[in-house]
Motif scaffolding. Structure first.
Motif, PDB file in Angstrom:
ATOM      1  N   UNK A  70      -4.647  -4.071  -8.030  1.00  0.00           N
ATOM      2  CA  UNK A  70      -4.662  -5.107  -6.843  1.00  0.00           C
ATOM      3  C   UNK A  70      -3.619  -6.154  -7.026  1.00  0.00           C
ATOM      4  N   UNK A  71      -3.185  -6.292  -8.493  1.00  0.00           N
ATOM      5  CA  UNK A  71      -1.964  -7.241  -8.922  1.00  0.00           C
ATOM      6  C   UNK A  71      -0.770  -6.602  -8.403  1.00  0.00           C
ATOM      7  N   UNK A  72      -0.732  -5.340  -8.548  1.00  0.00           N
ATOM      8  CA  UNK A  72       0.527  -4.796  -8.012  1.00  0.00           C
ATOM      9  C   UNK A  72       0.640  -4.765  -6.715  1.00  0.00           C
ATOM     10  N   UNK A  73      -0.343  -4.699  -5.970  1.00  0.00           N
ATOM     11  CA  UNK A  73      -0.285  -5.066  -4.458  1.00  0.00           C
ATOM     12  C   UNK A  73       0.316  -6.630  -4.093  1.00  0.00           C
ATOM     13  N   UNK A  74      -0.136  -7.611  -5.099  1.00  0.00           N
ATOM     14  CA  UNK A  74       0.457  -8.962  -4.791  1.00  0.00           C
ATOM     15  C   UNK A  74       2.029  -8.998  -4.929  1.00  0.00           C
ATOM     16  N   UNK A  75       2.375  -8.137  -6.098  1.00  0.00           N
ATOM     17  CA  UNK A  75       3.776  -8.271  -6.474  1.00  0.00           C
ATOM     18  C   UNK A  75       4.620  -7.302  -5.158  1.00  0.00           C
ATOM     19  N   UNK A  76       4.232  -6.483  -4.666  1.00  0.00           N
ATOM     20  CA  UNK A  76       4.866  -5.849  -3.571  1.00  0.00           C
ATOM     21  C   UNK A  76       4.856  -6.552  -2.272  1.00  0.00           C
ATOM     22  N   UNK A  77       3.633  -7.648  -2.045  1.00  0.00           N
ATOM     23  CA  UNK A  77       3.969  -8.492  -1.008  1.00  0.00           C
ATOM     24  C   UNK A  77       4.883  -9.524  -1.443  1.00  0.00           C
ATOM     25  N   UNK A  78       4.754 -10.011  -2.459  1.00  0.00           N
ATOM     26  CA  UNK A  78       5.690 -11.100  -3.107  1.00  0.00           C
ATOM     27  C   UNK A  78       7.250 -10.672  -2.571  1.00  0.00           C
ATOM     28  N   UNK A  79       7.665  -9.472  -2.824  1.00  0.00           N
ATOM     29  CA  UNK A  79       9.177  -9.045  -2.670  1.00  0.00           C
ATOM     30  C   UNK A  79       9.417  -8.584  -1.388  1.00  0.00           C
ATOM     31  N   UNK A  80       8.107  -8.487  -0.418  1.00  0.00           N
ATOM     32  CA  UNK A  80       8.437  -8.007   0.841  1.00  0.00           C
ATOM     33  C   UNK A  80       8.190  -6.563   1.307  1.00  0.00           C
ATOM     34  N   UNK A  81       7.174  -5.991   0.571  1.00  0.00           N
ATOM     35  CA  UNK A  81       6.843  -4.581   0.881  1.00  0.00           C
ATOM     36  C   UNK A  81       5.172  -4.482   1.342  1.00  0.00           C
ATOM     37  N   UNK A  82       5.299  -4.087   2.559  1.00  0.00           N
ATOM     38  CA  UNK A  82       3.696  -3.922   2.946  1.00  0.00           C
ATOM     39  C   UNK A  82       3.017  -2.541   2.283  1.00  0.00           C
ATOM     40  N   UNK A  83       1.601  -2.799   2.096  1.00  0.00           N
ATOM     41  CA  UNK A  83       1.119  -1.595   1.449  1.00  0.00           C
ATOM     42  C   UNK A  83      -0.508  -1.689   1.804  1.00  0.00           C
ATOM     43  N   UNK A  84      -1.073  -0.522   1.333  1.00  0.00           N
ATOM     44  CA  UNK A  84      -2.538  -0.620   1.659  1.00  0.00           C
ATOM     45  C   UNK A  84      -3.227   0.105   0.388  1.00  0.00           C
ATOM     46  N   UNK A  85      -4.488   0.004   0.468  1.00  0.00           N
ATOM     47  CA  UNK A  85      -5.322   0.453  -0.990  1.00  0.00           C
ATOM     48  C   UNK A  85      -6.368   1.257  -0.375  1.00  0.00           C
ATOM     49  N   UNK A  86      -6.670   2.487  -0.961  1.00  0.00           N
ATOM     50  CA  UNK A  86      -7.943   3.019  -0.905  1.00  0.00           C
ATOM     51  C   UNK A  86      -8.445   3.786  -2.128  1.00  0.00           C
ATOM     52  N   UNK A  87      -9.718   4.000  -2.195  1.00  0.00           N
ATOM     53  CA  UNK A  87     -10.458   4.586  -3.250  1.00  0.00           C
ATOM     54  C   UNK A  87     -11.102   6.006  -3.037  1.00  0.00           C
ATOM     55  N   UNK A  88     -10.708   6.766  -4.172  1.00  0.00           N
ATOM     56  CA  UNK A  88     -11.260   8.101  -3.954  1.00  0.00           C
ATOM     57  C   UNK A  88     -12.990   8.045  -3.961  1.00  0.00           C
ATOM     58  N   UNK A  89     -13.399   8.588  -3.024  1.00  0.00           N
ATOM     59  CA  UNK A  89     -14.952   8.595  -2.768  1.00  0.00           C
ATOM     60  C   UNK A  89     -15.480   9.243  -3.988  1.00  0.00           C
ATOM     61  N   UNK A  90     -14.898  10.384  -4.467  1.00  0.00           N
ATOM     62  CA  UNK A  90     -15.606  11.124  -5.577  1.00  0.00           C
ATOM     63  C   UNK A  90     -15.044  10.642  -6.812  1.00  0.00           C
ATOM     64  N   UNK A  91     -16.099  10.491  -8.110  1.00  0.00           N
ATOM     65  CA  UNK A  91     -15.463  10.155  -9.390  1.00  0.00           C
ATOM     66  C   UNK A  91     -14.492  11.152 -10.038  1.00  0.00           C
ATOM     67  N   UNK A  92     -13.627  10.736 -10.894  1.00  0.00           N
ATOM     68  CA  UNK A  92     -12.685  11.514 -11.706  1.00  0.00           C
ATOM     69  C   UNK A  92     -13.667  12.301 -12.564  1.00  0.00           C
ATOM     70  N   UNK A  93     -13.213  13.537 -12.840  1.00  0.00           N
ATOM     71  CA  UNK A  93     -13.795  14.695 -13.850  1.00  0.00           C
ATOM     72  C   UNK A  93     -12.880  14.940 -14.839  1.00  0.00           C
ATOM     73  N   UNK A  94     -13.552  15.081 -16.095  1.00  0.00           N
ATOM     74  CA  UNK A  94     -12.875  15.554 -17.346  1.00  0.00           C
ATOM     75  C   UNK A  94     -13.791  16.638 -17.820  1.00  0.00           C
ATOM     76  N   UNK A  95     -13.006  17.955 -17.902  1.00  0.00           N
ATOM     77  CA  UNK A  95     -13.454  19.020 -18.591  1.00  0.00           C
ATOM     78  C   UNK A  95     -15.002  19.395 -17.825  1.00  0.00           C
ATOM     79  N   UNK A  96     -14.801  19.153 -16.482  1.00  0.00           N
ATOM     80  CA  UNK A  96     -16.095  19.477 -15.635  1.00  0.00           C
ATOM     81  C   UNK A  96     -17.172  18.595 -15.736  1.00  0.00           C
ATOM     82  N   UNK A  97     -16.797  17.293 -16.241  1.00  0.00           N
ATOM     83  CA  UNK A  97     -17.649  16.229 -16.407  1.00  0.00           C
ATOM     84  C   UNK A  97     -17.493  15.064 -15.617  1.00  0.00           C
TER      85      UNK A  97
END
Length: 782
Positions: free
Chosen positions: A434-461
């Motif tokens: 979210x703070x990177x989003x703000x830095x992008x706005x400050x220098x003039x680059x529009x952006x958006x953010x979305x979250x993966x609906x499924x949790x990350x998995x490691x070694x099948x868990x």
């Protein structure tokens, strides 16, 4: 009120039915005169009598008349005489001319407050301007408290929830803060509203020319939420919570009705319930507002290295290594990063040395100060973070940091089949991204953010974490302002084939975003609003919204006579308490009306006169059929109380236009040539006609009125415009679609959309619906 009652806004209270209107008579000019507010009376030494402004505490001498109050007093006396003469005259022409005069004087008188608050004015006085508004707030507060004693209910508008993040500049420092954190204490109250005065606070806003600018915020307001709260989703991680009546700033694209207007007319206020109908797109940031300061090449390379470290580095701890080293994973780009970043920084003495740390292409960088700097500012509780001071870095340094960060941890996905690419940064640290989003706005680059609906998995868990993807919206701006350190990734950017529009929003400092979903949420806390001078807009969670600190009063379920009686009783009472020239004026009694916002409404008085504000969408360059239809719609709603009849009127006009039953005289558009024909960059219909006249040897000067009609055809609209005198009913047909889509519907939609009607509801259906039986009949049989 006969007929249906339509609940338009605010708490479901029908303040649009029969009501009297009370207004402060020339509030600010009256305050200036009553309290002798003037630069020459401010804090005058040796004064025996003085008035003290509330809240701000400035003193104004009353021993002599200040020069500004003297001028204003004469203006107000002149206006009062003109208004009396206007009421007495029966000559309509004279009455109109007198009305023009009194309005001109009112405009001049009201400008004195703004003049004193204008830094470049000769008689600029910040103290005078602040005192006028302080007294104004005090008298409004007193009026509200007293009016409630007479049975009136006060209604409030426009607010956002407390966690909404806004962009401010405090004493020159850029900050992203929750709006509730601006509210430190209650300086005064107006009814249920509480106000906190602010000093040295500016909000980032958008002006009518599409530029991001900073404007002063004199106060923040709050009151308890007593209405519906809606959450507007832009992605599954980006949303804005607003009250049901809060205005967002929508944008009319060039393909929408009204899309050819100047920008200030294309930035329209829309309520949550109007999204998708009045405007499909809202406004987000896409213009630089970073601090301007000199930079060095070494400084730029250092911030590039810090970006690389935040992206794919490690540091911190209690070991000897942690006190002297930082680690960086370079992957296959070691040689290039070494050449472009590490060697120059070593030669400049920023780092001592670097060497492989045992893992392939991983290095340890020797720099005791850098290890300490990264541990102090770029980690908190073991998690990477962006320190707040970075928001105040020069734009070149912020861009260098982002360049390093995206080089280390960003990806470029090329979709050759579509000729497009996607630039994204992925991380499980939501605060960091979210703070990177703000830095992008400050220098003039529009952006958006979305979250993966499924949790990350490691070694099948499941790891219990979710990945957040920061996507670059304006890829051309990213390439121009940021890019990558490595040639390998920069080469992939060459796959971008999305054309940069030559016009449209690219000339402005904003981008567009479309809401994905709107839902009602539960919220039982304070809602907030700020006053932004000049533009009355601010950025909330990355979206441009309108600020309206407004209120209205009514007596719910009371009869017209009761409201009249109570209003006049209150008028007599309150004016006995107001000092000097200050008085509350009875503006009139209105039988019926509707409010969209406090600045957009239509009313009808007891004499049948319709008064509108903010709804004058008909311009002089519109045809008679558009003006006539809008007038009939207002009459149907206000005189007869029938929205249904208004809709039928529009449908009938649209049908008549579609079937060529409208007299050609009602389709004539009158437009003025305002400059030399050679100065026009765009060729509108009236300019095209004027140029054809000039080619025939007919003189066309600025001021010439061109009266034209748009004909049916496949060419551009400007090529299908002809003079009324050239129209031949045997050869020509007017363009019915043009007059429906660009004249009649835009003239009435601003009104009818308030009642839930869309453009689709008003269009003429050329083909009648057929029942199933019609399709089952054998061909040739009846």
């Amino acid at each position: 009120y006969k007929g249906k009652v339509y609940d338009l806004t605010l708490d479901g209270a029908p303040y649009y039915f029969a009501n009297g209107i009370l207004t402060h008579n020339s509030l600010y000019p009256s305050i200036i005169i009553t309290h002798n507010v003037s630069p020459d009376t401010l804090e005058k030494e040796g004064c025996k009598n003085y008035d003290v402004a509330p809240i701000v505490g400035y003193k104004f001498c009353k021993d002599f008349k200040g020069f500004i109050p003297s001028i204003l007093e004469e203006l107000i006396e002149t206006r009062t005489k003109i208004k009396k003469e206007m009421k007495a005259t029966i000559d309509p022409v004279k009455k109109k001319m007198l009305d023009y005069r009194q309005k001109a004087i009112k405009l001049l008188a009201n400008s004195f407050y703004g003049y004193m608050g204008y830094p470049k004015a000769r008689w600029y006085s910040k103290e005078c301007a602040e005192s006028v508004t302080a007294w104004g707030r005090t008298y409004i507060e007193m009026t509200i408290k007293e009016i409630e004693k007479f049975g009136f209910k006060v209604l409030y508008a426009d607010s956002v929830t407390g966690d909404t993040e806004i962009i401010i500049r405090e004493n020159g420092r850029i900050k992203f803060v929750k709006i509730k954190d601006l509210f430190k204490k209650t300086d005064y109250s107006v009814g249920e509203k509480e106000y906190c005065m602010l000093e040295n606070i500016e909000a980032l806003t958008l002006d009518n020319y599409g530029r991001l600018v900073w404007r002063k915020v004199p106060y923040v307001m709050r009151h308890k939420a007593k209405k519906r709260i809606y959450r507007i989703w832009f992605t599954n991680s980006w949303y804005l919570d607003v009250t049901e009546d809060h205005s967002l700033i929508g944008y009319l694209t060039t393909k929408e009705p009204g899309g050819k207007k100047p920008l200030r007319e294309r930035l329209i206020e829309v309520k949550p319930g109007e999204l998708g109908r009045r405007a499909k797109s809202l406004i987000t940031l896409n213009g630089a507002f970073a601090r301007s300061a000199s930079t060095t090449e070494v400084g730029t390379k250092l911030w590039g290295l810090i970006g690389l470290l935040v992206g794919d580095g490690n540091w911190g701890g209690n070991s000897h290594w942690a006190n002297h080293y930082v680690g960086l994973s370079t992957g296959e780009d070691l040689a290039e990063i070494e050449r472009k970043i590490l060697i120059p920084l070593k030669e400049a003495g920023i780092i001592s040395n670097y060497y492989p740390n045992g893992k392939p292409r991983d290095i340890s960088i020797i720099s005791k100060w850098l290890a300490k700097f990264m541990s102090k500012y770029f980690k908190e509780n073991g998690r990477k973070r962006i320190p707040e001071f970075m928001f105040m870095l020069p734009g070149e340094y912020i861009a260098a940091f982002l360049r390093g960060l995206f080089t280390a941890d960003g990806t470029v996905i090329v979709r050759k089949s579509r000729g497009t690419l996607e630039i994204r940064l992925t991380n499980v640290n939501e605060d960091l991204i979210n703070d990177v989003r703000k830095l992008l706005w400050i220098v003039g680059v529009s952006n958006s953010l979305f979250r993966e609906s499924d949790p990350n998995r490691y070694k099948g868990k499941s790891s219990g974490t979710h990945s957040f993807h920061l996507r670059i919206k304006d890829k051309h701006a990213f390439i121009k302002k940021i890019g990558f350190i490595t040639d390998r990734k920069n080469e992939r950017l060459k796959n971008l084939k999305e054309a940069v529009p030559k016009s449209g929003i690219k000339r402005y400092q904003f981008d567009l975003v479309q809401p994905k979903k709107i839902e009602e949420i539960k919220y039982d806390d304070y809602v907030y609003d700020i006053e932004v001078e000049e533009t009355h807009r601010f950025i909330a969670n990355g979206i441009l919204v309108h600020n309206t600190d407004g209120l209205y009063a009514t007596i719910p379920n009371a009869s017209a006579e009761t409201i009249k009686k109570k209003a006049k009783e209150f008028l007599k009472y309150i004016n006995s308490k107001l000092p000097g020239l200050l008085e509350l004026e009875y503006e009139g009694f209105y039988l019926r009306g509707f409010f969209i916002t406090k600045k957009r409404y239509a009313l009808i008085d007891e004499e049948g006169r319709i008064i509108t504000r903010g709804l004058e969408v008909v311009r002089r360059d519109w045809s008679e059929i558009a003006k006539e239809t809008q007038a009939k719609v207002l009459e149907a709603i206000l005189k007869e109380g029938s929205v249904e009849k208004a809709v039928e009127i529009v449908k009938k006009v649209v049908e008549d236009l579609a079937n060529y039953r409208v007299p050609i005289e009602k389709l004539v558009i009158h437009e003025q040539i305002t400059k030399s024909l050679d100065e026009y960059k765009a060729t509108g219909p009236h300019v095209a006609v004027a140029k054809r006249l000039k080619a025939k040897g007919i003189k066309v000067r600025p001021g010439t009125i061109i009266s034209y009609i748009i004909l049916k055809g496949d060419k551009k609209i400007s090529d299908r415009a002809i003079l009324l005198s050239e129209y031949d009913p045997k050869k020509h047909k007017y363009d019915a679609d043009y007059y429906i889509e660009h004249q009649v519907l835009p003239a009435v939609l601003r009104i009818l959309e308030t009642f839930g009607y869309r453009k689709e509801d008003l269009r003429y259906q050329k083909a009648k619906q057929l029942g199933l039986g019609a399709w089952l009949k054998p061909k040739g049989k009846k």
